[in-house]
Design a protein around this motif. Structure first.
Motif, short mmCIF file in Angstrom:
data_model
loop_
_atom_site.label_atom_id
_atom_site.label_comp_id
_atom_site.label_asym_id
_atom_site.label_seq_id
_atom_site.Cartn_x
_atom_site.Cartn_y
_atom_site.Cartn_z
N ALA A 41 52.35 46.19 36.31
CA ALA A 41 51.94 46.08 37.71
C ALA A 41 52.33 44.73 38.28
O ALA A 41 52.81 44.61 39.40
CB ALA A 41 50.44 46.30 37.83
N GLY A 42 52.16 43.68 37.47
CA GLY A 42 52.46 42.34 37.92
C GLY A 42 53.94 42.13 38.23
O GLY A 42 54.31 41.34 39.09
N LYS A 43 54.77 42.85 37.51
CA LYS A 43 56.21 42.66 37.71
C LYS A 43 56.74 43.51 38.86
O LYS A 43 57.89 43.35 39.27
CB LYS A 43 56.94 43.02 36.42
N LEU A 44 55.94 44.40 39.36
CA LEU A 44 56.41 45.36 40.35
C LEU A 44 56.75 44.69 41.69
O LEU A 44 57.78 44.98 42.30
CB LEU A 44 55.32 46.43 40.56
N SER A 45 55.89 43.77 42.14
CA SER A 45 56.20 43.12 43.41
C SER A 45 55.54 41.75 43.44
O SER A 45 54.76 41.40 42.55
CB SER A 45 55.66 43.96 44.56
N GLU A 46 55.83 40.96 44.48
CA GLU A 46 55.28 39.62 44.53
C GLU A 46 53.79 39.62 44.83
O GLU A 46 53.07 38.70 44.45
CB GLU A 46 56.04 38.79 45.56
N ASP A 47 53.35 40.66 45.54
CA ASP A 47 51.92 40.74 45.86
C ASP A 47 51.06 40.89 44.62
O ASP A 47 49.90 40.49 44.61
CB ASP A 47 51.66 41.95 46.77
N THR A 48 51.63 41.53 43.62
CA THR A 48 50.81 41.81 42.42
C THR A 48 51.06 40.80 41.31
O THR A 48 50.48 40.91 40.24
CB THR A 48 51.11 43.22 41.89
N GLU A 49 51.87 39.79 41.60
CA GLU A 49 52.27 38.87 40.54
C GLU A 49 51.09 38.18 39.85
O GLU A 49 51.14 37.89 38.66
CB GLU A 49 53.22 37.83 41.10
N TRP A 50 50.03 37.92 40.62
CA TRP A 50 48.87 37.23 40.06
C TRP A 50 48.26 37.97 38.86
O TRP A 50 47.64 37.37 38.00
CB TRP A 50 47.80 37.02 41.14
N LEU A 51 48.50 39.27 38.81
CA LEU A 51 47.94 40.04 37.69
C LEU A 51 48.48 39.55 36.34
O LEU A 51 47.81 39.66 35.31
CB LEU A 51 48.30 41.52 37.85
N ASN A 111 48.62 36.75 35.22
CA ASN A 111 47.82 35.69 34.59
C ASN A 111 46.76 36.23 33.64
O ASN A 111 46.15 35.48 32.91
CB ASN A 111 47.13 34.85 35.67
N PHE A 112 46.55 37.54 33.68
CA PHE A 112 45.49 38.10 32.85
C PHE A 112 46.03 38.89 31.67
O PHE A 112 45.31 39.65 31.06
CB PHE A 112 44.58 38.99 33.70
N THR A 113 47.29 38.73 31.39
CA THR A 113 47.83 39.49 30.27
C THR A 113 48.67 38.63 29.35
O THR A 113 49.42 37.76 29.80
CB THR A 113 48.65 40.71 30.77
N ILE A 114 48.53 38.88 28.08
CA ILE A 114 49.30 38.16 27.07
C ILE A 114 50.79 38.45 27.22
O ILE A 114 51.63 37.62 26.90
CB ILE A 114 48.78 38.56 25.66
N PHE A 115 51.12 39.61 27.77
CA PHE A 115 52.53 39.98 27.87
C PHE A 115 53.29 39.14 28.89
O PHE A 115 54.50 39.20 28.96
CB PHE A 115 52.67 41.48 28.18
N LYS A 116 52.54 38.38 29.68
CA LYS A 116 53.20 37.45 30.59
C LYS A 116 54.14 36.53 29.79
O LYS A 116 55.21 36.15 30.25
CB LYS A 116 52.15 36.60 31.31
N LEU A 117 53.66 36.17 28.58
CA LEU A 117 54.45 35.24 27.76
C LEU A 117 55.63 35.93 27.09
O LEU A 117 56.48 35.28 26.51
CB LEU A 117 53.53 34.63 26.69
N TYR A 118 55.62 37.25 27.15
CA TYR A 118 56.68 37.98 26.44
C TYR A 118 57.73 38.43 27.45
O TYR A 118 57.64 39.50 28.03
CB TYR A 118 56.07 39.18 25.71
N ASP A 119 58.72 37.59 27.68
CA ASP A 119 59.80 37.93 28.59
C ASP A 119 61.12 37.81 27.83
O ASP A 119 61.76 36.75 27.84
CB ASP A 119 59.76 36.98 29.79
N PRO A 120 61.53 38.86 27.14
CA PRO A 120 62.63 38.77 26.18
C PRO A 120 63.89 38.12 26.74
O PRO A 120 64.46 37.24 26.09
CB PRO A 120 62.89 40.22 25.81
N ILE A 121 64.28 38.51 27.96
CA ILE A 121 65.56 37.99 28.46
C ILE A 121 65.49 36.48 28.67
O ILE A 121 66.39 35.73 28.28
CB ILE A 121 65.95 38.71 29.76
#
Ligand SMILES: Nc1ncnc2c1ncn2[C@@H]1O[C@H](COP(=O)(O)OP(=O)(O)OP(=O)(O)O)[C@@H](O)[C@H]1O
Ligand SMILES: [Mg+2]
Lengths: 268, 295
Positions: free
Chosen positions: A208-218, A220-230
């Motif tokens: 959801a956080g990656k879908l658009s800029e409005d939802t980007e704040w989400l 901050n609540f997930t560990i997967f934020k740190l997992y950006d393979p590229i």
């Protein structure tokens, strides 16, 4: 840690672990093997660029495929490998603690002069070893396949290794909270449900956080934020800082698991 | 050796353990009897350090069972009430793992026990029958020659022959001055091996006596079939507590007055005598009654 328990657990665990390793290795080799045909395909990047931006972010191809590293990171680490590691970590952590308490066989382990902390630390070592083995085998086969299976495309080995270490640490943190949950519950199904539910929830926040800029704040609540393979494979993140943060996090989670297991009532 | 002091664990206001007190001295065999759900296994879980008491404590060899559980385990051989082993092993793998986790190297006693219980240890545990699993459990509890044995319903699942083997084993360990606590549903089983017994019901200890005094309050009901109707009349008129069941059958309750019972029978022409199986409440009516009055 009890060495004899560790060996015995690794032995009974070997089949399942072998299956996961086999799956990951076979898939990364396959995907590297077909890379040349995709890279040569003319319209591929145009096709990708035609997708909406959110969609491209989701499948891990913001800028199309520009290198072998991007391709491996987006196609394998961003999708299948993520699922393999999530499933492995959730299933294994539940099996190592909550299942033994639920079924009652934990009684036998604790009826030996090994303290609860020692028994739980041994079980934690089993899942950490398993996770490390999956990532290590995948790293090695990735390097080997890009060296020998295809020619004309370079993989930057040191950053590929750093990237894999970070991947390991992220899933170590996930393993940490799953293990914590597994150490806290008497009911195997409940532990499994909560671990899986929480992880899925984190994953959905990430989507959801990656879908658009409005939802980007989400994010901050997930560990997967740190997992950006590229980004990780291209050294666009601060590996040392993220890595040490993850390491400390994992340490706290596993430490917490030992403490909660030591203190609680067991219905054995 | 084993001390339980004011041990209290409240699951709900009525369920749990309430202010238990008892002691088992070194070299003593203690029987722990009670109906289903009385709290026998719960007490044993406290002794094993699996549960933390709400109040009071349990102590083995001066070590607190909760705080020092790993140290206490060095002395103990434990047989759980519901035996579940680790998955994917055979009996021998499991026994080996237990020995290694105890850092115990000698296999002599283990092999002797395997021989005695005629157990095929190479069978995968998931293919074992209930009795076979029970045997693996018993061997695991005894093989490291522990000072203290804590056995939760040790004979459940064993056939009569193996029950005998087990009882002989207990008597041998007793000679070696081992301290034993075993739980059971049946007084008969405890009677053969124990020096003293505690009776627990609804989480409260209702009796704590040596086995001889328990024997005298134990009630047994005999079903006696006689040949002549006049004999029934004789039985009816005796001092014993009797109940006439049919023309030639009577139930006679015996409680410490075995002598009178035999004398009575000797005056009749008896066709058949049988004991009726009874539950614990029948046997120890005396104790249960006393508690009800006390309440
Ligand atoms: N962890 C627990 N949480 C809540 N209640 C429990 C728990 N463990 C046991 N009980 C309750 O405590 C009571 C005593 O149980 P326990 O297992 O000690 O009985 P028992 O004397 O061993 O019976 P049995 O002869 O059937 O083995 C039961 O009513 C049981 O439902
Ligand atoms: Mg029980």
């Amino acid at each position: 840690m009890s060495w004899s328990l560790y060996l015995s657990m690794m032995k009974s665990h070997a089949k399942m672990l072998g299956g996961f390793i086999y799956g990951a290795v076979a898939y990364i080799v396959l995907i590297i093997w077909i890379y040349p045909s995709i890279a040569d395909m003319k319209g591929f990047n145009d096709m990708i660029n035609a997708l909406p931006e959110g969609m491209r972010k989701l499948i891990g191809m913001e800028n199309g495929i520009n290198s072998l590293a991007d391709y491996i990171a987006g196609e394998f680490y961003g999708m299948l490998f993520l699922i393999i590691l999530m499933v492995y970590v959730i299933l294994t952590s539940t099996r190592l603690m909550a299942r033994l308490v639920d079924q009652g066989s934990m009684a036998y382990l604790l009826a030996t002069p090994n303290s609860r902390v020692k028994v739980a630390a041994t079980q934690a070592a089993v899942i950490i070893t398993g996770l490390a083995l999956i990532v290590a085998f995948t790293t090695l086969s990735g390097i080997a396949a890009s060296e020998w299976l295809i020619s004309g495309y370079e993989l930057d080995v040191p950053s590929f290794i750093t990237f894999n270490v970070l991947t390991f640490l992220i899933f170590l943190v996930i393993a940490g909270y799953c293990f914590f949950i597994s150490s806290s519950f008497n009911d195997e199904k409940k532990a499994l449900g909560i671990s899986a539910g929480l992880t899925l929830f984190f994953y959905m926040l990430n989507m959801a956080g990656k879908l658009s800029e409005d939802t980007e704040w989400l994010l901050n609540f997930t560990i997967f934020k740190l997992y950006d393979p590229i980004k990780m494979i291209n050294n666009e993140t601060n590996a040392l800082l993220t890595g040490s943060m993850l390491g400390v996090g994992a340490l706290l989670l596993f430490g917490g698991s030992l403490i909660i297991f030591k203190r609680r009532n067991l219905p054995l | 050796m084993i001390k339980v002091k004011n041990l209290t664990k409240r699951f709900t206001p009525e369920k749990g353990l309430f202010d238990l007190n008892f002691e088992v001295k070194k070299g003593e065999v203690f029987g722990y009897i009670g109906p289903n759900g009385a709290g026998k296994s719960t007490t044993i879980r406290h002794l094993m350090g699996f549960m933390k008491p709400d109040d009071g404590s349990s102590i083995i060899n001066d070590l607190d069972c909760w705080a020092k559980s790993a140290e206490v385990q060095k002395l103990i051989g434990y047989l759980p009430g519901e035996i579940v082993f680790l998955e994917g092993m055979n009996g021998l793998d499991f026994l080996n793992l237990m020995q290694k986790m105890r850092k115990h190297k000698m296999t002599q006693k283990r092999d002797e026990l395997i021989e005695r219980f005629q157990l095929d240890v190479k069978t995968p545990i998931r293919k074992m029958s209930k009795g076979m699993k029970q045997k693996v459990g018993i061997i695991a509890a005894f093989m490291h020659d522990p000072e203290v044995l804590i056995l939760d319903e040790p004979t459940s699942g064993l056939d009569p022959l193996m029950q005998r083997v087990f009882i002989d084993l207990i008597l041998e360990e007793k000679k070696k001055n081992k301290t034993i606590l075993m739980s059971s549903h049946s007084f008969q089983e405890i009677e053969r091996t124990c020096d003293s017994a505690g009776i627990i019901k609804d989480g409260r200890l209702v009796a704590l006596e040596d086995i001889y005094s328990l024997r005298t309050v134990q009630r047994r009901i005999f079903e006696v079939k006689v040949k002549k109707e006049s004999d029934i009349e004789l039985i009816h008129q005796s001092q014993l507590q009797t109940e006439i069941m049919g023309e030639k059958t009577a139930h006679i309750t015996v409680q410490g007055n075995d002598q009178e019972f035999i004398q009575l029978l000797s005056r009749c022409e008896v066709e058949h005598v049988d004991t009726r199986p009874q539950d614990l409440e029948d046997i120890f009516m005396h104790y249960y009654d006393r508690r009800e009055v006390a309440q």
